[in-house]
Scaffold this motif. Structure first.
Motif, short mmCIF file in Angstrom:
data_model
loop_
_atom_site.label_atom_id
_atom_site.label_comp_id
_atom_site.label_asym_id
_atom_site.label_seq_id
_atom_site.Cartn_x
_atom_site.Cartn_y
_atom_site.Cartn_z
N ASP A 110 25.81 73.17 25.04
CA ASP A 110 24.99 73.06 23.84
C ASP A 110 25.75 73.59 22.62
O ASP A 110 25.75 72.97 21.55
CB ASP A 110 23.69 73.84 24.04
N ALA A 111 26.42 74.72 22.81
CA ALA A 111 27.18 75.31 21.70
C ALA A 111 28.30 74.38 21.25
O ALA A 111 28.71 74.39 20.09
CB ALA A 111 27.74 76.66 22.11
N LEU A 112 28.78 73.56 22.18
CA LEU A 112 29.87 72.63 21.86
C LEU A 112 29.36 71.28 21.34
O LEU A 112 30.15 70.41 20.97
CB LEU A 112 30.72 72.39 23.11
N GLY A 113 28.04 71.07 21.36
CA GLY A 113 27.49 69.81 20.85
C GLY A 113 27.16 68.79 21.94
O GLY A 113 27.13 67.59 21.68
N TYR A 114 26.92 69.28 23.14
CA TYR A 114 26.67 68.38 24.27
C TYR A 114 25.44 68.82 25.07
O TYR A 114 25.08 69.99 25.07
CB TYR A 114 27.86 68.38 25.23
N VAL A 115 24.85 67.87 25.77
CA VAL A 115 23.94 68.19 26.86
C VAL A 115 24.67 67.83 28.16
O VAL A 115 25.69 67.13 28.14
CB VAL A 115 22.61 67.41 26.78
N ILE A 116 24.13 68.33 29.27
CA ILE A 116 24.71 67.96 30.57
C ILE A 116 23.73 67.04 31.28
O ILE A 116 22.54 67.35 31.39
CB ILE A 116 25.01 69.22 31.41
N ARG A 117 24.22 65.91 31.73
CA ARG A 117 23.40 64.94 32.45
C ARG A 117 24.18 64.47 33.68
O ARG A 117 25.40 64.33 33.62
CB ARG A 117 23.11 63.72 31.56
N LEU A 118 23.45 64.22 34.76
CA LEU A 118 24.10 63.60 35.92
C LEU A 118 24.26 62.11 35.62
O LEU A 118 23.28 61.39 35.52
CB LEU A 118 23.28 63.79 37.20
N ILE A 119 25.50 61.70 35.47
CA ILE A 119 25.80 60.32 35.07
C ILE A 119 26.46 59.59 36.24
O ILE A 119 27.42 60.09 36.83
CB ILE A 119 26.78 60.30 33.86
N GLY A 120 25.93 58.43 36.56
CA GLY A 120 26.64 57.51 37.44
C GLY A 120 27.39 56.53 36.56
O GLY A 120 26.81 55.98 35.63
N MET A 121 28.66 56.34 36.81
CA MET A 121 29.47 55.52 35.90
C MET A 121 30.44 54.65 36.69
O MET A 121 31.08 55.13 37.63
CB MET A 121 30.26 56.46 34.98
N ALA A 122 30.52 53.40 36.35
CA ALA A 122 31.44 52.49 37.03
C ALA A 122 32.16 51.64 36.01
O ALA A 122 31.57 51.22 35.01
CB ALA A 122 30.69 51.59 38.02
N GLU A 123 33.44 51.44 36.25
CA GLU A 123 34.19 50.49 35.42
C GLU A 123 35.33 49.93 36.24
O GLU A 123 35.70 50.48 37.28
CB GLU A 123 34.69 51.15 34.13
N THR A 124 35.86 48.83 35.78
CA THR A 124 37.02 48.26 36.48
C THR A 124 38.26 48.54 35.64
O THR A 124 38.19 48.71 34.43
CB THR A 124 36.88 46.74 36.69
N MET A 125 39.39 48.63 36.32
CA MET A 125 40.65 48.85 35.64
C MET A 125 41.69 47.92 36.24
O MET A 125 41.59 47.55 37.41
CB MET A 125 41.09 50.32 35.83
N GLU A 126 42.66 47.58 35.43
CA GLU A 126 43.78 46.80 35.96
C GLU A 126 44.75 47.76 36.63
O GLU A 126 45.01 48.86 36.12
CB GLU A 126 44.49 46.04 34.84
#
Lengths: 437, 437
Positions: free
Chosen positions: A245-261
């Motif tokens: 919070d002091a740094l300007g963020y909240v913490i959330r459990l994020i599921g994240m997917a992306e493709t890469m070459e």
């Protein structure tokens, strides 16, 4: 429209809260559903493990079937809604039998789809029947439809979101109250917001099931649940949330997917982890048991879908939306492209990614420890953007929290490795990634 | 899949930025679209008013048709995408001819759908062809699909959202910079974010077009654009935004529709107006040219769809999603239920509604004016929750801003009527409603 069109005849396998919700919904909204679907939805058969249990809905007008596995074989059934739960066992047997009998399948079962979705989808495509699972991901939010159809024109560059309502409830309550994880979890359990055995939720497994399903649809990739790099929220402290919070963020459990070459072709990255989310990101404002999914398309830009991630009403809404699609005649490939055309993508190596990270260490309060920590990051080639050492209490380890500049994840992992086994640390460092814009 | 399935042959009527975007999208994502649609999308014919204009895309591979109206009659066309614009004229002629020729129609034309959508949908239903208009509402956000299919199981209790990106850009820029409306509008025009003639946007007409379309689908009501109570953002001052902020709100142009029971049956309320939106509401965080739509279903709860509301990429994404649906064989009632079954609902009387309001008055700076104002509200039966009179500058009117308690809108209107013509006021009071939770 003079003749009444034939109803879609539905069997409900499993009568937990979702099953009872489906019955209530179909009864309450029958007339408008019939107008929208072009024909009535009619529950003909129901079944569950225990016939005698009071579910708060009148079952007397439906046939009872003890053996849920064979519901799809009945002549009075066009579609089976599987709500038995569990990735295997009678849920899977019911799903297989239904499709093999040439009947449509609707399910809310994320574990079964994550583990057996490709097999079932291939069977459904061969049998030319619909198989739909909107309720398996993000409760009442039509995000499967949003990806499979709404964003179908796009190459999806990244899909991510808040996929577990229990974790989000716990995190946003920790944020609001300053209380610690175990305390909030216990309260959530007493209120019925968290299971007695919360491991599936708080260890990130439930979110990983959902993420693997979203990734398959978004990227046209073969579903690969085992490749999800999943961590939960159990190690988070109130102090992490305050520091974020002091740094300007909240913490959330994020599921994240992306493709890469990669040199070996396209690879798929799938991760479930608590992330730092900047205050100005839409996901930072998602509180309580709400779910939200972002899909970034190469033409659409960022699309956000948000709503209730669980509960009998929202889940029933998603189940019945699938039934209406089926009543309207929609039979498409369950994963948007036929299973045979899904691309087998290797799991991406997380170390090859770049980003910013938050690292929290619980350090002994003695001279030289900060030098030891900062030297490890220097030696690993990690550039530190900010560092804070929090005030001590007697004899307790002190908290050191730092944020790195953009850099390879492998370098942060190397810094952590260099510190492993150090008797200056009371526990292994906690590394949280910062969600990239 | 050995045989290549027949492509869906597409005519593009109109080659503005959206038309060029559709060509770029179909070319860039051709392979994945063919996998998802089960067949290729193939542009066969294009046409626009001016053949010679450079649009940044290579048109040499497509046939050119000067007469956009008859595109649907060509043998090499399965579906016409109408992007001519305007509610009538050649856009409408093109749409009619296409459907009468038994071809599918896709359009991004909100004005045409708002004015002639029912006629066209009835024709399409009779001809058993698809007519789709995802791009007409909220750009790239699949919100028509979300309502028509994703939320189809629900009785929708209310649908509302931020439907005009230009207004939202102006309001959020006013908020960020403290500048006044005219100043920000001029800048937006110079940057190309607002039209040279901005009336359609800033007077709320564009949002009203979109709202009337959403309402028809959400409520199964006959589309009634004329009944939308529409106001724009031109009267807003920087001081209103500052005052709202001090009270815990942002100001957003909200299009909102709901049905109400009346002695004469169900009535439909449709309003486009700047609203005060509480900081903790998801729409309060929608900044810039972004659009967002909330649908509240009786089982799903609150669903939020958010994304880019305009731009060639997002709009093309929505157009091509419609084309993919058509390629997949989806032919449903354009407004979710057949036109003949849409309910004709009278327009609700706004005065019968209750809510809280923000009222801003520009008052002469002399003794007794505040007493006159407060007496009018008292006499109208309006209970005032808070009132602030802002500091004066010489000889200028002073701003008085008040927030009412929950009460009938008719009472606030009566208070305003009592004050009308008073020489204590420099301009008529500005009434903004506070978005209910």
């Amino acid at each position: 429209m003079a003749d009444t069109p034939a109803p879609l005849r539905i069997a409900l396998a499993g009568l937990g809260t979702v099953g009872a919700g489906v019955i209530r919904l179909i009864e309450a909204n029958a007339a408008l559903i019939a107008r929208r679907a072009g024909r009535p939805l009619q529950v003909t058969v129901v079944g569950a493990r225990d016939r005698t249990k009071d579910r708060g809905v009148d079952l007397s007008r439906y046939a009872w079937e003890d053996d849920m596995v064979i519901m799809g074989e009945r002549a009075d059934v066009d579609v089976v809604v599987e709500m038995v739960g569990g990735s295997d066992g009678s849920a899977l047997a019911c799903a297989r039998t239904t499709i093999e009998a040439g009947k449509a399948l609707v399910t809310a079962n994320k574990a079964m789809i994550a583990h057996h979705g490709l097999e079932l989808a291939a069977k459904a495509e061969e049998a030319k029947v619909a198989m739909k699972f909107e309720a398996a991901v993000a409760g009442g939010i039509p995000v499967i439809k949003g990806l499979r159809e709404g964003a179908a024109a796009n190459e999806i560059e990244r899909v991510y979101g808040i996929l577990n309502g229990t974790c989000n409830y716990i995190l946003s309550t920790m944020e609001d109250t300053g209380r610690d994880f175990a305390d909030v979890l216990a309260e959530a359990q007493s209120k019925g917001y968290a299971e007695a055995d919360p491991a599936f939720d708080v260890e990130g497994i439930d979110a990983a099931h959902k993420l693997s399903i979203l990734a398959a649809i978004a990227f046209g990739a073969r579903l690969d649940f085992a490749a999800v790099d999943a961590a939960g929220i159990t190690r988070l402290r109130a102090a992490d949330i305050a520091q974020a919070d002091a740094l300007g963020y909240v913490i959330r459990l994020i599921g994240m997917a992306e493709t890469m070459e990669s040199p070996a072709g396209k690879v798929l990255f799938q991760r479930v982890q608590p992330h730092l989310v900047a205050f100005d990101h839409p996901l930072a404002h998602v509180d309580g048991a709400t779910n939200a999914v972002v899909a970034e398309g190469n033409f659409s830009g960022r699309l956000l879908f948000q709503g209730a991630g669980a509960g009998d009403g929202p889940t029933a809404s998603a189940v019945v939306a699938d039934l209406i699609d089926i009543a309207r005649g929609e039979i498409g490939a369950p994963f948007s492209v036929p299973v045979g055309e899904l691309e087998a993508m290797s799991a991406a190596d997380a170390g090859s990614r770049t980003g910013r990270a938050y690292v929290r260490l619980m350090a002994a309060d003695r001279p030289g420890v900060l030098a030891e920590i900062t030297a490890a990051f220097r030696d690993a080639g990690v550039s530190i953007e900010s560092l804070i050492q929090k005030g001590r209490s007697d004899d307790q380890p002190v908290m050191v929290a730092l944020v790195t500049h953009e850099g390879p994840e492998s370098a942060v992992a190397e810094a952590v490795r260099l510190l492993s086994g150090s008797d200056s640390l009371a526990e292994p460092p906690l590394v949280l990634h910062i969600l990239a814009d």
